[in-house]
Design a protein around this motif. Sequence first.
Motif, PDB file in Angstrom:
ATOM      1  N   GLY A   5       0.881  -1.118  -0.010  1.00 20.91           N
ATOM      2  CA  GLY A   5       0.036  -0.017   0.034  1.00 20.91           C
ATOM      3  C   GLY A   5       0.848   1.288   0.104  1.00 20.91           C
ATOM      4  N   VAL A   6       1.855   1.213   0.963  1.00 17.67           N
ATOM      5  CA  VAL A   6       2.766   2.516   0.877  1.00 17.67           C
ATOM      6  C   VAL A   6       3.481   2.584  -0.527  1.00 17.67           C
ATOM      7  CG1 VAL A   6       4.771   3.274   1.925  1.00 17.67           C
ATOM      8  CG2 VAL A   6       3.405   2.199   3.281  1.00 17.67           C
ATOM      9  N   PHE A   7       4.039   1.627  -0.968  1.00 15.40           N
ATOM     10  CA  PHE A   7       4.797   1.665  -2.336  1.00 15.40           C
ATOM     11  C   PHE A   7       3.918   2.214  -3.519  1.00 15.40           C
ATOM     12  CE2 PHE A   7       7.516  -1.873  -0.162  1.00 15.40           C
ATOM     13  CZ  PHE A   7       8.393  -0.904   0.018  1.00 15.40           C
ATOM     14  N   GLN A   8       2.657   1.697  -3.355  1.00 20.26           N
ATOM     15  CA  GLN A   8       1.592   2.169  -4.537  1.00 20.26           C
ATOM     16  C   GLN A   8       1.365   3.334  -4.395  1.00 20.26           C
ATOM     17  OE1 GLN A   8      -0.524  -0.319  -6.707  1.00 20.26           O
ATOM     18  NE2 GLN A   8      -0.803   1.912  -7.540  1.00 20.26           N
ATOM     19  N   LYS A   9       1.226   4.131  -3.072  1.00 23.84           N
ATOM     20  CA  LYS A   9       0.869   5.336  -2.985  1.00 23.84           C
ATOM     21  C   LYS A   9       2.253   6.367  -3.331  1.00 23.84           C
ATOM     22  CE  LYS A   9      -2.799   4.885   0.415  1.00 23.84           C
ATOM     23  NZ  LYS A   9      -3.095   5.072   2.047  1.00 23.84           N
ATOM     24  N   LEU A  10       3.306   5.765  -3.010  1.00 24.71           N
ATOM     25  CA  LEU A  10       4.622   6.354  -3.618  1.00 24.71           C
ATOM     26  C   LEU A  10       4.965   6.407  -4.959  1.00 24.71           C
ATOM     27  CD1 LEU A  10       7.092   5.340  -0.738  1.00 24.71           C
ATOM     28  CD2 LEU A  10       5.530   7.866  -0.921  1.00 24.71           C
ATOM     29  N   GLY A  11       4.110   5.480  -5.600  1.00 25.81           N
ATOM     30  CA  GLY A  11       4.142   5.257  -7.115  1.00 25.81           C
ATOM     31  C   GLY A  11       5.296   4.484  -7.724  1.00 25.81           C
ATOM     32  N   ILE A  12       5.860   3.611  -6.887  1.00 26.50           N
ATOM     33  CA  ILE A  12       7.012   2.734  -6.935  1.00 26.50           C
ATOM     34  C   ILE A  12       6.781   1.211  -6.938  1.00 26.50           C
ATOM     35  CG2 ILE A  12       8.416   4.726  -6.584  1.00 26.50           C
ATOM     36  CD1 ILE A  12       8.988   3.317  -3.786  1.00 26.50           C
ATOM     37  N   LEU A  13       5.693   1.194  -6.876  1.00 29.28           N
ATOM     38  CA  LEU A  13       5.358  -0.597  -6.444  1.00 29.28           C
ATOM     39  C   LEU A  13       5.698  -1.440  -7.501  1.00 29.28           C
ATOM     40  CD1 LEU A  13       4.059  -2.634  -4.980  1.00 29.28           C
ATOM     41  CD2 LEU A  13       1.752  -2.365  -6.110  1.00 29.28           C
ATOM     42  N   ASP A  14       5.836  -1.232  -8.774  1.00 28.55           N
ATOM     43  CA  ASP A  14       6.377  -2.151  -9.941  1.00 28.55           C
ATOM     44  C   ASP A  14       7.714  -2.261  -9.817  1.00 28.55           C
ATOM     45  OD1 ASP A  14       3.646  -2.327 -10.955  1.00 28.55           O
ATOM     46  OD2 ASP A  14       3.951  -0.750 -12.363  1.00 28.55           O
ATOM     47  N   LYS A  15       8.366  -1.032  -9.538  1.00 30.45           N
ATOM     48  CA  LYS A  15       9.852  -1.477  -9.346  1.00 30.45           C
ATOM     49  C   LYS A  15      10.011  -2.302  -8.240  1.00 30.45           C
ATOM     50  CE  LYS A  15      11.184   2.979 -11.796  1.00 30.45           C
ATOM     51  NZ  LYS A  15      11.843   4.095 -11.619  1.00 30.45           N
ATOM     52  N   ILE A  16       9.554  -2.301  -7.076  1.00 24.78           N
ATOM     53  CA  ILE A  16       9.798  -2.815  -5.793  1.00 24.78           C
ATOM     54  C   ILE A  16       9.368  -4.355  -6.317  1.00 24.78           C
ATOM     55  CG2 ILE A  16       9.199  -3.354  -3.238  1.00 24.78           C
ATOM     56  CD1 ILE A  16      10.796  -0.596  -4.155  1.00 24.78           C
ATOM     57  N   LYS A  17       8.684  -4.889  -6.716  1.00 22.74           N
ATOM     58  CA  LYS A  17       8.046  -5.908  -7.165  1.00 22.74           C
ATOM     59  C   LYS A  17       9.236  -6.871  -7.769  1.00 22.74           C
ATOM     60  CE  LYS A  17       2.907  -5.942  -7.454  1.00 22.74           C
ATOM     61  NZ  LYS A  17       1.695  -6.137  -8.106  1.00 22.74           N
ATOM     62  N   GLU A  18       9.865  -6.171  -8.825  1.00 24.47           N
ATOM     63  CA  GLU A  18      11.151  -6.713  -9.568  1.00 24.47           C
ATOM     64  C   GLU A  18      12.083  -7.107  -8.660  1.00 24.47           C
ATOM     65  OE1 GLU A  18      12.225  -3.857 -12.189  1.00 24.47           O
ATOM     66  OE2 GLU A  18      10.294  -3.870 -13.397  1.00 24.47           O
ATOM     67  N   LYS A  19      12.326  -6.647  -7.393  1.00 23.66           N
ATOM     68  CA  LYS A  19      13.461  -7.168  -6.504  1.00 23.66           C
ATOM     69  C   LYS A  19      12.863  -7.583  -5.094  1.00 23.66           C
ATOM     70  CE  LYS A  19      14.709  -2.687  -7.239  1.00 23.66           C
ATOM     71  NZ  LYS A  19      15.520  -1.583  -6.899  1.00 23.66           N
ATOM     72  N   ALA A  20      11.299  -7.949  -4.819  1.00 22.05           N
ATOM     73  CA  ALA A  20      11.243  -8.249  -3.553  1.00 22.05           C
ATOM     74  C   ALA A  20      11.197  -9.809  -3.430  1.00 22.05           C
ATOM     75  CB  ALA A  20       9.534  -8.162  -3.861  1.00 22.05           C
ATOM     76  N   ASN A  21      11.633 -10.200  -2.308  1.00 18.96           N
ATOM     77  CA  ASN A  21      11.849 -11.444  -1.651  1.00 18.96           C
ATOM     78  C   ASN A  21      10.439 -11.460  -0.644  1.00 18.96           C
ATOM     79  OD1 ASN A  21      14.253 -11.592  -3.049  1.00 18.96           O
ATOM     80  ND2 ASN A  21      15.050 -12.849  -1.534  1.00 18.96           N
ATOM     81  N   TYR A  22       9.666 -12.426  -0.844  1.00 21.87           N
ATOM     82  CA  TYR A  22       8.477 -12.583  -0.063  1.00 21.87           C
ATOM     83  C   TYR A  22       8.376 -13.730   0.874  1.00 21.87           C
ATOM     84  CZ  TYR A  22       6.323  -9.437  -3.524  1.00 21.87           C
ATOM     85  OH  TYR A  22       6.015  -8.316  -4.308  1.00 21.87           O
ATOM     86  N   GLY A  23       8.380 -13.302   2.179  1.00 20.06           N
ATOM     87  CA  GLY A  23       8.354 -13.945   3.434  1.00 20.06           C
ATOM     88  C   GLY A  23       6.966 -14.557   3.680  1.00 20.06           C
ATOM     89  N   SER A  24       6.921 -15.612   4.496  1.00 23.09           N
ATOM     90  CA  SER A  24       5.869 -16.281   4.919  1.00 23.09           C
ATOM     91  C   SER A  24       5.038 -15.565   6.048  1.00 23.09           C
ATOM     92  CB  SER A  24       5.814 -17.604   5.231  1.00 23.09           C
ATOM     93  OG  SER A  24       6.833 -17.943   6.398  1.00 23.09           O
ATOM     94  N   ASP A  25       5.878 -14.839   6.930  1.00 20.51           N
ATOM     95  CA  ASP A  25       5.287 -13.923   7.979  1.00 20.51           C
ATOM     96  C   ASP A  25       6.416 -12.995   8.312  1.00 20.51           C
ATOM     97  OD1 ASP A  25       7.434 -15.004   9.903  1.00 20.51           O
ATOM     98  OD2 ASP A  25       5.889 -16.669  10.194  1.00 20.51           O
ATOM     99  N   VAL A  26       6.182 -11.900   8.939  1.00 23.41           N
ATOM    100  CA  VAL A  26       7.035 -10.707   9.658  1.00 23.41           C
ATOM    101  C   VAL A  26       8.287 -11.233  10.078  1.00 23.41           C
ATOM    102  CG1 VAL A  26       5.941 -10.240  11.658  1.00 23.41           C
ATOM    103  CG2 VAL A  26       6.978  -8.478  10.406  1.00 23.41           C
ATOM    104  N   ARG A  27       8.253 -12.369  10.791  1.00 22.45           N
ATOM    105  CA  ARG A  27       9.522 -12.606  11.460  1.00 22.45           C
ATOM    106  C   ARG A  27      10.663 -13.243  10.403  1.00 22.45           C
ATOM    107  NH1 ARG A  27       9.154 -12.606  17.013  1.00 22.45           N
ATOM    108  NH2 ARG A  27       7.903 -10.676  17.376  1.00 22.45           N
ATOM    109  N   GLN A  28      10.148 -13.951   9.361  1.00 22.66           N
ATOM    110  CA  GLN A  28      10.897 -14.208   8.310  1.00 22.66           C
ATOM    111  C   GLN A  28      11.492 -13.138   7.645  1.00 22.66           C
ATOM    112  OE1 GLN A  28       9.338 -16.657   4.915  1.00 22.66           O
ATOM    113  NE2 GLN A  28      10.908 -17.945   5.026  1.00 22.66           N
ATOM    114  N   VAL A  29      10.937 -12.207   7.425  1.00 21.13           N
ATOM    115  CA  VAL A  29      11.469 -10.814   6.593  1.00 21.13           C
ATOM    116  C   VAL A  29      12.447 -10.478   7.564  1.00 21.13           C
ATOM    117  CG1 VAL A  29      10.916  -8.444   6.194  1.00 21.13           C
ATOM    118  CG2 VAL A  29       9.350 -10.182   5.782  1.00 21.13           C
ATOM    119  N   LEU A  30      12.158 -10.342   9.034  1.00 20.13           N
ATOM    120  CA  LEU A  30      13.230  -9.840   9.756  1.00 20.13           C
ATOM    121  C   LEU A  30      14.422 -10.919   9.886  1.00 20.13           C
ATOM    122  CD1 LEU A  30      13.990  -8.061  12.209  1.00 20.13           C
ATOM    123  CD2 LEU A  30      12.782  -9.609  13.813  1.00 20.13           C
ATOM    124  N   THR A  31      14.392 -12.179   9.799  1.00 20.27           N
ATOM    125  CA  THR A  31      15.345 -13.000   9.828  1.00 20.27           C
ATOM    126  C   THR A  31      16.122 -12.750   8.491  1.00 20.27           C
ATOM    127  OG1 THR A  31      14.321 -14.697  11.198  1.00 20.27           O
ATOM    128  CG2 THR A  31      16.145 -15.502  10.008  1.00 20.27           C
TER     129      THR A  31
END
Length: 265
Positions: free
Chosen positions: A161-187
């Motif tokens: 939602g933040v990236f969408q409103k900032l107009g950069i979501l498409d660029k972020i998706k190209e480099k995103a690693n998606y975690g199964s929950d917030v703790r995996q992102v932190l790790t």
Amino acid sequence: MRNKQLFAVLAAAVLSAAVLSGCSSKDKETSKKETTTLTISAAASLTDVTKDIAKKYKEKEPHVKLNFSYGSSGALQTQIEEGAEVDIFMSAAQKQMDALSKKNLVNKKSRVELLENKLVLIVPKDSKTSIKSFEDLAKSSVKKVALGEPKAVPVGQYSEGVFQKLGILDKIKEKANYGSDVRQVLTWVESGEVDCGVVYMTDAKISDKITVVCEAPKKAADPVIYPVAVLQDSKHKDEAQKFVDYLKTDEILKLFESYGFQRVK
């Protein structure tokens, strides 16, 4: 004389039996209370604080056992929809609670918007990156960004939602690693497997292996609200409601605040 002695002995025996019977009944009642177990599905970001809450509640209600099941709010929602026996749902977003409410799976009167969290951008502690803002993640120098999986993980939904409103979501998706929950992102960020990640403020506070770059810009960030409710099919509705009420007490809200959460205004 002997008759009197015999009568006294019999009377004492009857009294003793009555006392023992009373104690036995109380023991049985106590035993029944001790078997009451509340199953609570809670967002992964609530892991640490709820462990402390469980210790406090055990002192207050020794006959109630709290059994927490942690995961992404989306995964927990699915489990409940598929018939998992759950007494209380503690979600990291209103979306999942709303979905269950529409299916009449939660007791709507029990629902409370309990807490608020903040979205933050983090990098590994020893990072030499020049990342200073959410907008910087669109730069070509940033190769890997850790995010929650947006379909099931609230932190991922908030981030998109933040990236969408900032107009950069498409660029972020190209480099995103998606975690199964917030703790995996932190790790992932802690280990340096990614350049940066987006987590909740409360998750960032428990780690000494990351650096918080900034909070999500207010102009682009939706409120991160945590609702709590008793499930409609709970077999322990009274005990479950009592625990939900306990979460709203000043003592426990202060404990939440010590972990970085805020009270909903």
